[in-house]
Write a protein that holds these residues in place. Structure first.
Motif, short mmCIF file in Angstrom:
data_model
loop_
_atom_site.label_atom_id
_atom_site.label_comp_id
_atom_site.label_asym_id
_atom_site.label_seq_id
_atom_site.Cartn_x
_atom_site.Cartn_y
_atom_site.Cartn_z
N SER A 55 71.99 46.21 -1.86
CA SER A 55 71.77 47.65 -1.71
C SER A 55 71.15 47.89 -0.34
N PRO A 56 71.56 48.96 0.36
CA PRO A 56 71.00 49.25 1.68
C PRO A 56 69.51 49.56 1.57
N ILE A 57 68.73 49.02 2.48
CA ILE A 57 67.29 49.24 2.49
C ILE A 57 66.87 49.62 3.91
N SER A 58 65.63 50.10 4.01
CA SER A 58 65.04 50.40 5.32
C SER A 58 63.87 49.45 5.54
N PHE A 59 63.83 48.83 6.72
CA PHE A 59 62.73 47.96 7.10
C PHE A 59 61.81 48.71 8.06
N ARG A 60 60.49 48.52 7.86
CA ARG A 60 59.52 49.03 8.82
C ARG A 60 58.75 47.86 9.40
N VAL A 61 58.67 47.80 10.73
CA VAL A 61 57.88 46.80 11.42
C VAL A 61 56.68 47.52 12.03
N LYS A 62 55.47 47.05 11.69
CA LYS A 62 54.25 47.75 12.09
C LYS A 62 53.27 46.79 12.74
N ASP A 63 52.63 47.24 13.82
CA ASP A 63 51.57 46.48 14.47
C ASP A 63 50.31 46.64 13.62
N THR A 64 49.80 45.53 13.07
CA THR A 64 48.68 45.62 12.14
C THR A 64 47.38 46.04 12.83
N GLN A 65 47.30 45.88 14.15
CA GLN A 65 46.07 46.23 14.86
C GLN A 65 46.13 47.66 15.41
N ARG A 66 47.17 48.01 16.10
CA ARG A 66 47.25 49.33 16.74
C ARG A 66 47.79 50.39 15.80
N GLY A 67 48.62 49.99 14.83
CA GLY A 67 49.12 50.92 13.85
C GLY A 67 50.45 51.55 14.17
N ASP A 68 51.03 51.31 15.35
CA ASP A 68 52.32 51.90 15.66
C ASP A 68 53.43 51.16 14.93
N TRP A 69 54.56 51.83 14.72
CA TRP A 69 55.60 51.27 13.88
C TRP A 69 56.98 51.70 14.34
N ALA A 70 57.98 51.06 13.76
CA ALA A 70 59.39 51.42 14.00
C ALA A 70 60.17 51.12 12.73
N TRP A 71 61.24 51.90 12.53
CA TRP A 71 62.09 51.73 11.35
C TRP A 71 63.45 51.18 11.74
N ALA A 72 63.99 50.34 10.88
CA ALA A 72 65.38 49.89 10.98
C ALA A 72 66.07 50.38 9.70
N GLU A 73 66.97 51.33 9.82
CA GLU A 73 67.56 51.99 8.66
C GLU A 73 68.85 51.31 8.21
N ALA A 74 69.15 51.50 6.93
CA ALA A 74 70.42 51.08 6.33
C ALA A 74 70.76 49.62 6.63
N VAL A 75 69.84 48.73 6.29
CA VAL A 75 70.04 47.29 6.50
C VAL A 75 70.44 46.65 5.18
#
Length: 467
Positions: free
Chosen positions: A161-181
């Motif tokens: 099933s398609p999912i979305s991944f989020r990669v997040k910097d644990t210290q600074r808190g900024d993030w990015a999404w990879a959709e429909a993986v």
């Protein structure tokens, strides 16, 4: 005959010595596989401990070796083999599913395109279509000098099933999404280059600004804020931008000034502020843009009080205490001594005392609690406000109407809920025993399948017939 018995006993003894020599120690426990994963975060951070990239592997690679074959005594003496602890563990281990690690690769850069070298990154996921769900962390790994990172995961639960991944910097808190993986067990995936950002970087114009503090608008140490929005169809018109939930960023200065950032795709947004020792404050449907907001958080306290009830009336635990604050409330039961307590705040509290089954308000008052209050509500004396109604219900033959639900409507008395009447059961002897407001003059009693009857509450009879 004695010699034959002696020889047989000797042979059995030799067999047992040989058997124990082979089995006495059992397989070495060093062969048992390790089951613990390495911690990926320090214990003091409060974060979830997750496996490192190499923390997942086949769980039966080092299974205990099979036991050696056993000699059989000449006299065919049968020895029952009892498995050792290590052998029992082996049987359990080989029956488990062998985990095949799936590697998720990416290259992480910041908003300026610089590699996030050596940064600790967290991988989380959620179903592609569930845009309002909080992503679930599944792995933590550290990026290399070029920002490249590899996460080792068990992809069995994520497959098909398609999912979305989020990669997040644990210290600074900024993030990015990879959709429909789409992922498959044992098949590595490369998410490419991900730009980890804070919302105020791509969207530097704040959507809402203001100040947040305590009841006197003094700054609160450690306060945090959250902003989100969900585009909806308004008046049949489709709003601009994606129809999904997005999470922005709230920046709070030491003096309590705040600014909320996010994509300008929604007409309204929601704000939430929280701090230890204070009640959370939610603000819904804030128009975009809005400036000059003032948000005050009430201090969280332990509300305490005591009720006194008529001595000849129902017992104290049969009463209910309702505490309401801005439309939200909680119902609690006092103890046998009349004491009650609940977690509340320093805002105005509406207190109602009822008999929950009967559904009538016996006491109602709004307590305006000052900011410095310790939560003490004092004693609520119901002895002059409530009186017992104690009577027996019988049918036309004089037989008790036992264990039946009785609907009770009392005129000119505020109901505890939207229903204008309450209900209470009779006991095995047909006894109805409740408390009613002292000022109530008349009640109507209704038993299912029977005609309603009226009861004079000024001087009620001890027995009443319900046809």
């Amino acid at each position: 005959m004695g010699r034959i018995l002696t020889l047989s006993a000797l042979l059995v003894s030799v067999g047992l010595v040989v058997w124990f020599a082979v089995h006495g120690e059992g397989p070495d426990r060093a062969h048992a596989p390790e089951r613990r994963a390495e911690r990926a975060a320090d214990q003091d951070t409060g974060e979830v401990f997750l496996a490192e990239v190499d923390g997942i592997g086949p769980r039966n690679e080092q299974a205990a070796p099979p036991p050696s074959p056993q000699p059989v005594a000449e006299e065919h003496v049968e020895e029952k083999h009892v498995p050792s602890v290590a052998e029992e563990e082996e049987l359990v281990i080989v029956s488990e599913r062998t985990v095949t690690a799936t590697v998720i690769r990416a290259r992480a850069v910041d908003f300026g395109g610089r590699a996030l070298a050596g940064r600790e990154l967290e991988l989380a996921w959620r179903p592609q279509e569930q845009t309002i769900e909080t992503p679930q962390p599944i792995a933590v790994a550290r990026a290399g000098e070029d920002g490249a990172v590899e996460f080792g995961i068990d992809a069995e639960a994520l497959a098909d099933s398609p999912i979305s991944f989020r990669v997040k910097d644990t210290q600074r808190g900024d993030w990015a999404w990879a959709e429909a993986v789409s992922v498959s067990e044992g098949v590595d995936r490369d998410l490419g280059t991900l730009v980890l950002t804070l919302p105020r970087e791509p969207y530097p114009v704040p959507l809402a600004t203001g100040r947040v503090g305590d009841s006197r608008m003094a700054p609160i140490p450690g306060i945090v804020g959250f902003v989100s929005a969900r585009n909806v169809f308004v008046g049949g018109d489709e709003p601009e931008g994606p129809v999904e939930l997005w999470e922005g960023e709230v920046v709070i200065q030491p003096n309590g000034s705040f600014a909320a950032y996010g994509p300008p795709t929604s007409r309204t947004l929601n704000l939430l502020f929280a701090a230890e020792g204070y009640q959370e404050e939610d603000l819904y449907d804030i128009e975009v843009p809005t400036h000059g907001l003032e948000v005050a958080l009430a201090r969280r306290i332990r509300l305490r009080g005591r009720i006194l009830v008529p001595e000849q009336g129902p017992p104290v635990p049969s009463y209910g205490v309702w505490l309401s604050e801005e439309g939200m409330g909680i119902g609690i039961s006092p103890g046998a001594d009349g004491n009650f307590s609940a977690v509340g705040s320093t805002r105005s509290i509406e207190v109602k005392v009822t008999q929950p089954a009967l559904g009538l308000v016996l006491f109602k008052e709004v307590f305006a609690l000052p900011p410095e209050t310790d939560g003490e509500l004092g004693t609520i004396d119901l002895r002059a406000r409530a009186k017992p109604l104690d009577l027996v219900l019988v049918d036309r033959t004089g037989a008790a109407i036992a264990n039946e639900v009785v609907w009770i409507a009392v005129k000119d008395v505020e109901p505890a809920a939207s229903e204008a009447r309450g209900q209470a059961p009779t006991d095995a002897n047909g006894r109805l025993f409740v408390a009613v407001p002292t000022l109530a003059l008349e009640a109507e009693l209704t038993v299912s399948g029977r005609a309603p009857v009226k009861v004079d509450l000024v001087s009620p009879p001890p027995r009443i017939e319900v046809p």
